[in-house]
Design a protein around this motif. Structure first.
Motif, PDB file in Angstrom:
ATOM      1  N   ILE A 160       0.857  -1.186   0.000  1.00  0.00           N
ATOM      2  CA  ILE A 160       0.000   0.000   0.000  1.00  0.00           C
ATOM      3  C   ILE A 160       0.893   1.236   0.000  1.00  0.00           C
ATOM      4  N   TYR A 161       0.661   2.130  -0.959  1.00  0.00           N
ATOM      5  CA  TYR A 161       1.436   3.372  -1.010  1.00  0.00           C
ATOM      6  C   TYR A 161       0.484   4.565  -1.085  1.00  0.00           C
ATOM      7  N   ALA A 162       1.041   5.744  -1.358  1.00  0.00           N
ATOM      8  CA  ALA A 162       0.265   6.995  -1.295  1.00  0.00           C
ATOM      9  C   ALA A 162      -0.334   7.161   0.098  1.00  0.00           C
ATOM     10  N   ARG A 163       0.517   6.904   1.068  1.00  0.00           N
ATOM     11  CA  ARG A 163       0.105   7.030   2.464  1.00  0.00           C
ATOM     12  C   ARG A 163       0.266   8.474   2.919  1.00  0.00           C
ATOM     13  N   PRO A 164      -0.341   8.852   4.041  1.00  0.00           N
ATOM     14  CA  PRO A 164      -0.246  10.246   4.499  1.00  0.00           C
ATOM     15  C   PRO A 164       1.205  10.707   4.621  1.00  0.00           C
ATOM     16  N   GLY A 165       1.522  11.814   3.946  1.00  0.00           N
ATOM     17  CA  GLY A 165       2.843  12.409   4.050  1.00  0.00           C
ATOM     18  C   GLY A 165       3.945  11.677   3.316  1.00  0.00           C
ATOM     19  N   GLN A 166       3.644  10.624   2.574  1.00  0.00           N
ATOM     20  CA  GLN A 166       4.682   9.837   1.914  1.00  0.00           C
ATOM     21  C   GLN A 166       5.313  10.615   0.767  1.00  0.00           C
ATOM     22  N   SER A 167       6.645  10.637   0.725  1.00  0.00           N
ATOM     23  CA  SER A 167       7.368  11.350  -0.324  1.00  0.00           C
ATOM     24  C   SER A 167       7.781  10.392  -1.436  1.00  0.00           C
ATOM     25  N   LEU A 181      13.196  -8.330  -4.085  1.00  0.00           N
ATOM     26  CA  LEU A 181      12.827  -9.623  -3.516  1.00  0.00           C
ATOM     27  C   LEU A 181      12.663 -10.694  -4.588  1.00  0.00           C
ATOM     28  N   GLY A 182      12.458 -10.271  -5.840  1.00  0.00           N
ATOM     29  CA  GLY A 182      12.444 -11.225  -6.940  1.00  0.00           C
ATOM     30  C   GLY A 182      11.129 -11.941  -7.172  1.00  0.00           C
ATOM     31  N   THR A 183      10.025 -11.425  -6.633  1.00  0.00           N
ATOM     32  CA  THR A 183       8.734 -12.047  -6.920  1.00  0.00           C
ATOM     33  C   THR A 183       8.332 -11.716  -8.362  1.00  0.00           C
ATOM     34  N   ASP A 184       7.427 -12.540  -8.904  1.00  0.00           N
ATOM     35  CA  ASP A 184       7.044 -12.344 -10.310  1.00  0.00           C
ATOM     36  C   ASP A 184       5.812 -11.475 -10.478  1.00  0.00           C
ATOM     37  N   HIS A 185       5.237 -11.025  -9.355  1.00  0.00           N
ATOM     38  CA  HIS A 185       3.996 -10.248  -9.412  1.00  0.00           C
ATOM     39  C   HIS A 185       3.933  -9.308  -8.218  1.00  0.00           C
ATOM     40  N   LEU A 186       3.504  -8.081  -8.462  1.00  0.00           N
ATOM     41  CA  LEU A 186       3.302  -7.099  -7.400  1.00  0.00           C
ATOM     42  C   LEU A 186       1.919  -6.476  -7.565  1.00  0.00           C
ATOM     43  N   SER A 187       1.163  -6.411  -6.471  1.00  0.00           N
ATOM     44  CA  SER A 187      -0.089  -5.650  -6.444  1.00  0.00           C
ATOM     45  C   SER A 187       0.168  -4.415  -5.595  1.00  0.00           C
ATOM     46  N   LEU A 188       0.125  -3.246  -6.229  1.00  0.00           N
ATOM     47  CA  LEU A 188       0.526  -1.998  -5.589  1.00  0.00           C
ATOM     48  C   LEU A 188      -0.674  -1.055  -5.554  1.00  0.00           C
TER      49      LEU A 188
END
Length: 384
Positions: A160-167, A181-188
């Motif tokens: 989870i990104y776009a958190r409060p105050g995140q630069s 980490l080398g995983t083949d899939h990311l859910s962002l």
């Protein structure tokens, strides 16, 4: 013809403050009762689904399916294979929390037949995990990823990104660690303040302020750029994968193909009918006991409504949609699918693209997807 099966396990150890999924905290669960109910519900759907084909994907979602006893997972998979049969390349995904307790079950889950795991890491920063109400730490998550990679052929992680105050600098560093980490899939996923969650109450009370739209859009662009360079380009608005490692189950949803949904609150689409199961676990169990299935609502979908839903789902994908094929599938005139004036406007603005019979949303348009969908889909189609 349904070729995908979704199984919902509604229980969690705690309710996360951002979560609006159908999840519940219970001190105990009767595994025997849940096994009987889910098997009955599955058998009912087999009888309703019409012409049968081998399953190409099964997805255990929640809630926290990694809290399920591996023996229950094995029993459900065994019955699904007996009923439908499995495609030789079937994808069987289970969502899991990256705790040491649940990671200890990974070997047994793999033996039960699970071949893909989706880990709810959510962040690689301990202070953020505390803010998000997660019960694991960053070190524990990293260990769980390593254990998962040793047992499953395919591993995905959620952040989870776009958190409060995140630069941008903070997210860039964290995403780089995740990519390494080398995983083949990311859910962002960008943090969304959903109604009726604790975070919604916190925002209303002034406990914190969500990140503003402009900064969130910058982080979205950064995410797309970094994953592209790393070889995991976006194939859907929030999902990134090495070519060939896309979630086949979720592509079933986004390409608007039939799927069966069982378990509390599960949705399904099969044979032009939309199904919804009872949400509360106790109500679901009572319904299955009384009628051998847990459906709270089954509604026949009109062709224009299906065409509208297919547009709304398909435009989430980078591949876009084939307008001619969609119109033919649902018996709708191609000219009646989209507002041509709005399509021309947003194409000129660089927010959508067209190529022959296909159209889609550009990377520049994806952050505005919800607004674009409301503008592009023909009003006549929506109100038919």
């Amino acid at each position: 013809m349904a070729r995908a099966l979704y199984i919902h396990w509604p229980f969690c150890l705690a309710k996360c403050p951002y979560c609006d999924f159908n999840s519940h905290v219970r001190e105990t669960t009767d595994t025997g009762s849940w096994k009987a109910a889910l098997l009955d519900d599955m058998r009912f759907e087999y009888g309703e689904a019409g012409s049968q084909e081998a399953l190409t994907s099964i997805f255990f979602g929640g809630g926290t399916p990694s809290l399920m006893p591996p023996s229950l997972v094995a029993d459900l998979l065994r019955e699904a294979e007996r009923l439908w049969g499995f495609d030789p390349a079937i994808e069987i995904t289970l969502e899991a929390n990256p705790s040491s307790v649940e990671a200890a079950n990974f070997a047994d889950l793999a033996s039960a037949g699970v071949n893909r795991v989706s880990l709810g890491v959510q962040s690689l920063r301990d202070d953020v995990l505390t803010f998000l109400g997660r019960l694991h730490g960053a070190g524990e998550a990293l260990e769980a990823v390593e254990v998962a990679q040793s047992h499953f052929s395919r591993v995905s992680i959620d952040l989870i990104y776009a958190r409060p105050g995140q630069s941008e600098a903070e997210w860039s560093a964290e995403l780089a660690e995740a990519l390494a980490l080398g995983t083949d899939h990311l859910s962002l996923y960008q943090l969304t303040i959903e109604p009726a969650t604790r975070f919604a109450t916190d925002v209303r009370r002034g406990v914190f302020e969500p990140l503003d739209d402009d900064n969130a859009a910058d982080l979205f662009a950064l995410t797309r750029s970094m994953t592209e360079v790393a070889g995991l380009p976006a194939y859907e608005i929030s999902n990134h994968a090495r070519p060939g490692q896309e979630s086949r189950h979720n592509l079933t949803y986004w390409r608007y193909q039939d799927y069966i949904g069982i378990g509390p609150g599960a949705h399904g689409r099969r044979c032009d009918v939309a199904t919804v199961r009872h949400k509360k676990p106790e109500n679901y169990l009572s319904a299955v006991t009384a009628q051998q299935q847990g459906i709270a609502e089954a509604r026949e979908l009109a062709r224009p409504e299906q065409a509208s839903e297919a547009l709304l789902m398909g435009l989430r994908l980078n591949e876009g949609i084939d307008l001619s094929a969609l119109a033919g599938r649902f018996g709708v005139a191609p000219a009646g699918l989209l507002d041509d004036g709005k399509l021309a406007l947003y194409r000129d603005l660089g927010l959508v693209w067209t190529q022959d019979e296909r159209m889609g949303v550009t990377p520049q348009g994806m952050p505005l997807l919800d607004a674009l969908l409301g503008e592009l889909v023909s009003a006549d189609l929506v109100t038919s």
